[in-house]
Each structure stands twice: as C-alpha cells, then as structure tokens.
Design an enzyme around this catalytic site. Sequence first.
Site, PDB file in Angstrom:
ATOM      1  CE  LYS A   1      -2.301  -2.475  -0.728  1.00 14.96           C
ATOM      2  NZ  LYS A   1      -2.295  -3.900  -0.554  1.00 14.96           N
TER       3      LYS A   1
ATOM      4  N   GLY B   1      -0.554 -17.329  -6.482  1.00 19.09           N
ATOM      5  CA  GLY B   1      -1.220 -17.758  -5.257  1.00 19.09           C
ATOM      6  C   GLY B   1      -0.208 -18.027  -4.149  1.00 19.09           C
TER       7      GLY B   1
ATOM      8  CG  HIS C   1     -25.038  15.918  -2.618  1.00 19.09           C
ATOM      9  ND1 HIS C   1     -24.809  15.126  -3.719  1.00 19.09           N
ATOM     10  CD2 HIS C   1     -24.992  17.209  -3.049  1.00 19.09           C
ATOM     11  CE1 HIS C   1     -24.644  15.894  -4.785  1.00 19.09           C
ATOM     12  NE2 HIS C   1     -24.742  17.172  -4.415  1.00 19.09           N
TER      13      HIS C   1
HETATM   14  P1  NAI Z   1      -4.468 -15.006  -6.286  1.00 18.53           P
HETATM   15  O1  NAI Z   1      -5.000 -16.345  -5.957  1.00 18.53           O
HETATM   16  O2  NAI Z   1      -5.199 -13.787  -5.881  1.00 18.53           O
HETATM   17  O3  NAI Z   1      -4.228 -14.895  -7.864  1.00 18.53           O
HETATM   18  C1  NAI Z   1      -3.414 -15.802  -8.565  1.00 18.53           C
HETATM   19  C2  NAI Z   1      -3.730 -15.685 -10.036  1.00 18.53           C
HETATM   20  O4  NAI Z   1      -2.800 -16.464 -10.746  1.00 18.53           O
HETATM   21  C3  NAI Z   1      -5.111 -16.201 -10.387  1.00 18.53           C
HETATM   22  O5  NAI Z   1      -5.739 -15.279 -11.219  1.00 18.53           O
HETATM   23  C4  NAI Z   1      -4.809 -17.518 -11.096  1.00 18.53           C
HETATM   24  O6  NAI Z   1      -5.779 -17.861 -12.056  1.00 18.53           O
HETATM   25  C5  NAI Z   1      -3.467 -17.220 -11.743  1.00 18.53           C
HETATM   26  N1  NAI Z   1      -2.635 -18.385 -12.016  1.00 18.53           N
HETATM   27  C6  NAI Z   1      -2.452 -19.490 -11.263  1.00 18.53           C
HETATM   28  N2  NAI Z   1      -1.571 -20.331 -11.849  1.00 18.53           N
HETATM   29  C7  NAI Z   1      -1.163 -19.739 -12.998  1.00 18.53           C
HETATM   30  C8  NAI Z   1      -0.242 -20.087 -14.025  1.00 18.53           C
HETATM   31  N3  NAI Z   1       0.448 -21.228 -13.996  1.00 18.53           N
HETATM   32  N4  NAI Z   1      -0.088 -19.212 -15.058  1.00 18.53           N
HETATM   33  C9  NAI Z   1      -0.764 -18.045 -15.108  1.00 18.53           C
HETATM   34  N5  NAI Z   1      -1.656 -17.678 -14.150  1.00 18.53           N
HETATM   35  C10 NAI Z   1      -1.838 -18.502 -13.109  1.00 18.53           C
HETATM   36  O7  NAI Z   1      -2.979 -15.032  -5.689  1.00 18.53           O
HETATM   37  P2  NAI Z   1      -1.925 -13.879  -5.459  1.00 18.53           P
HETATM   38  O8  NAI Z   1      -2.237 -12.687  -6.265  1.00 18.53           O
HETATM   39  O9  NAI Z   1      -0.606 -14.535  -5.617  1.00 18.53           O
HETATM   40  O10 NAI Z   1      -2.155 -13.530  -3.945  1.00 18.53           O
HETATM   41  C11 NAI Z   1      -1.952 -14.536  -2.949  1.00 18.53           C
HETATM   42  C12 NAI Z   1      -2.921 -14.360  -1.812  1.00 18.53           C
HETATM   43  O11 NAI Z   1      -2.668 -13.165  -1.132  1.00 18.53           O
HETATM   44  C13 NAI Z   1      -4.353 -14.332  -2.299  1.00 18.53           C
HETATM   45  O12 NAI Z   1      -5.129 -15.141  -1.474  1.00 18.53           O
HETATM   46  C14 NAI Z   1      -4.744 -12.887  -2.162  1.00 18.53           C
HETATM   47  O13 NAI Z   1      -6.109 -12.739  -1.851  1.00 18.53           O
HETATM   48  C15 NAI Z   1      -3.857 -12.406  -1.034  1.00 18.53           C
HETATM   49  N6  NAI Z   1      -3.588 -10.997  -1.245  1.00 18.53           N
HETATM   50  C16 NAI Z   1      -4.539 -10.100  -0.950  1.00 18.53           C
HETATM   51  C17 NAI Z   1      -4.350  -8.774  -1.219  1.00 18.53           C
HETATM   52  C18 NAI Z   1      -5.428  -7.824  -0.901  1.00 18.53           C
HETATM   53  O14 NAI Z   1      -6.299  -8.157  -0.113  1.00 18.53           O
HETATM   54  N7  NAI Z   1      -5.429  -6.658  -1.491  1.00 18.53           N
HETATM   55  C19 NAI Z   1      -3.121  -8.274  -1.818  1.00 18.53           C
HETATM   56  C20 NAI Z   1      -2.210  -9.305  -2.140  1.00 18.53           C
HETATM   57  C21 NAI Z   1      -2.445 -10.613  -1.846  1.00 18.53           C
END
Ligand code: NAI
Length: 465
Positions: free
Chosen positions: A51, A271, A444
Amino acid sequence: MESFDYAVIGAGPGGYVSAIRAAQLGLKTALIEKNERLGGTCLNIGCIPSKALLESSEHYHTVNHALNDHGISVQGATLDVATMMNRKQKVVMTLTDGIVQLMKKNKVTVFHGAGKLTSEDTIAIEGENGTEEIKAANICIATGSVPVELPFMKFNGSTIVSSTEALSFDKVPEHLIVIGAGAIGLEMGSVWARLGAKVTVIEMLPQIVPFAEKQLASALQKSLQAIGMEFHLGAKVTGAEDLDGKVKVSFTDKKSAEHEVVGDVVLVAVGRKPYSENVGLETVGIQRNDRGQVNVDDHWRTGVGNIYAIGDIVDGPMLAHKAEEEGVAVAEIIAGKPGHVNYDVIPNVVYTEPELAQVGLTTAQAKEKGFEVAEGKFYFRGNGRALSMEAGDGLVKIVADQNTDKVLGVHILGPRASELIAEAAVAMEFSASSEDIARTCHAHPTLSEAVKEAALAVDKRSIHS
Ligand code: NAI
C-alpha cells in the site's frame, strides 16, 4: 517451565490480534514469532508495504499524467526509488514497532524463535540463545502462508521473484513480466507500470481477478491497459529461460499458439500456500488436507482438542482481516465466550486504480445457490464527487434476492472502493435489504451516494441514471 493459559505461534494479523484479545479477556498469553519483527507477511512483506508503494507510485503517475486537466503543469518530476523504498520501510517499522508496544500494553509475553509443538501442551522455542520450553493450556497455530512456486520457474531472488522482492526492487525494471492476474500481480504490476516499467501480465484464466464480477473485472482491465499494462488471458505459461540476465517466458494462448516474451524480471504471483512446516503438527497428530491446510472444525479446533489453527493455514480466503476475525473468535472461545465469524461477509479488495472491492456473492454465485437475483447498478460517471476527483470510471453493483430484497453481494470498482465496501459489509452483517440502503440518507456530495443509487437501482428507481 513457564506456564500460560494461551500460546499463539505466529505473530501475523491472525496471531497477534488473537493474543491481544485473549489478554483482554484475562488469559495469561504468549506470542511466539520466528522472525525478528512482529506483524507477519501482511505488515512486513505484504499488505502494508504494497500500500505504501501504491500510494507513492500513484503520486508519481498523477504528477506526470493527470494534472494537466486541473490546470496544473509540473515539469521535470523525477523519481528516487531509494527514497520511496525508505518511506515504505518507515511505514512498516512504525507499524511493527507499534505491535511490540501493543504486546507490552496488553502484557502478552513475546518469545522470539521458532515454536514447535513437543506435546499437546508444550512448545519448544528455538531462538538465537538456544531452546526454551513453555507450557500452554491452549495453543493456536497461526503460521500463515508462503508464495507458490512454479516447478519450471523456480524463484532465484533476482530475475524470477515473488512479491517479497517485487516490493524492494532498487530500480524500475524496463520490462516486468507478471504471472497471475490476482491481487498481487495487479497491485505490484500497477506500482511498477506507474513508475514507468513495461508490464506484461500472463493469466491462466479468461479474466483478471477471477473471483470478481465479470463486468467489473473487464472494466478494471481496460483501466490498467490505459496505463500501459498488457494482458494475455487464457494463457498457459510453459517455460522460462535465462538469457544473459534477462528472462524469456514462453506461453501458449487460448488457441494454443505459442508465444515468447522477454523481460528483465518475472514476478510469479500465482497464489500462496499454507505454511505449517516444522511446527510439530505430526508430533501431536494434527492432520492436514491435500492442499496442505490444517483441518479444523467449526470452532477452529484441530483434531487435538486444545490446539486451534487460524488464518492462511486453514480453509478460506487468504486475507489478513479474515485471519484477525478467526483469531478473535478463538480467543473468545477459549475464554468461554461464543466466538463466531460470518464467512458470508468477508470483504475482498484489490488496490488498483480504480480499486476493486467486493463482499458477498456475485450474480453467478447467487444463481448457483438457487437465488432469483435482482441487480442494481450505478456508474461513477453519474456521481458528482467522483467527477470532481476526475475518477468517474467504474460502478457499484448490488446483487439482491429478488424475493426478499436481502442484499447478497456488493461489488464496487471505483475511487476509494476499499473504504466504500465497509458500508456494504455493515449492511450485510445486519441482513439489510437493498431498500434499507436506498432509504438511508447519504451525505452529498460523496462517493457513497453511488452505493445508495445502486440500491435504488435494484428497484429501478435510481435518481441520477
Ligand atoms: P491469487 O489467488 O489472488 O491470484 C493468482 C492468479 O494467478 C489467479 O488469477 C490464477 O488464475 C493465476 N494463475 C495461477 N496459476 C497460474 C499459471 N500457472 N499461469 C498463469 N496464471 C496462473 O494469488 P496472489 O495474487 O498470488 O495472492 C496470494 C494471496 O494473497 C491471495 O489469497 C490474495 O487474496 C492475497 N492478497 C490479498 C491482497 C489484498 O487483499 N489486497 C493483496 C495481495 C495478496
């Protein structure tokens, strides 16, 4: 051996919040953390530093690209990445130091070292000065998660990296390749794109942020393309090759055509996976499922009655605030209170520009569950505050039960969506109908009027659209 009523292993948002709540309830509490600083992934290498960089990079982007319409012209804006990183680190230090103070204030005893269960009520803590053992009547494991690695693209800390390194690049990469268009991929991709990197995102599924409403995800993709991010959706990454300090990533598109893209660094953001290695689960017979999650019952109890598990190591969204709620619930249960988490109302935010925030069900999920769905939408281009902010992209969509009008989900793409979603979460926690939101007086001019208008739109009586 010192004895405690409650010991928590892992000082991330799940663990440290659980420790505070337990201490508030009069339990003699210990918190065990293997890293030097408290706060876990979220505070040290996750939510907070990202952030901070999102904020800095947005300022830079605004100065360079978005002030002319305001009649402000700035020449010669320069970027000092080291100063930006120092500021980020100061924010992290202030907050993690703050947790140390909170532990003192609440009289939680902090142990620095790796905690390992040696029996159902003893933990060995291996620290810099050797190993000590404590006894605890109740134990909570809150050891979090680590980034998933692709087998053919192992992290090497320099050209193939996880979010940890992407939060600390010492210069703006010329070309950043991002694998995965989830929260991390889009947030870190945004940071470096705003700072001038070419960013190419390769996503396996047909839409970015796969959990989001399709319309909002595509609108967000357009906004990110407008700052230069390039997307390959439905793409399968097949390999990576080192090219003299650069990396060549190969992937096939949805028509199975082969492509190659060369960048100077690849961020793998596909992920995270639960991390509960070396905690001694096997010693006491705690089971994990095939996804590596610790099996728990409805009260976060592992198979061993006095040992609980929360946060990223158990089922559910890997979100700091979900872990916090679970941590509070476990502390309350141990203190004899009815701890509870409402999993239907866990907001989820992606801090892009515009921000994407949602709580509850999408239309597709609601239909799958058998609801007849009524929808209300309102676009920020009809909202005075948003236009004044030059932030008219995006919309609010409310998903309601056609028969009862109960709000089932709220989806927001737009300015400050991360803040606006709180109103929706409170409404849903109180089982509000869309009529309840529509009849609530909203100040508003505010962005929140878009939420009210979307609620009015469920009954087809939006005023400003
Ligand atoms: P994510 O699960 O949010 O997204 C991973 C993405 O990678 C998905 O769209 C998936 O379809 C794609 N993917 C998976 N394997 C792949 C491949 N071999 N090739 C291409 N695409 C592929 O995971 P992310 O972004 O790594 O975040 C990890 C965790 O941390 C999540 O659970 C997320 O919610 C959390 N997080 C939350 C944040 C927030 O609340 N703002 C910020 C950062 C992370």
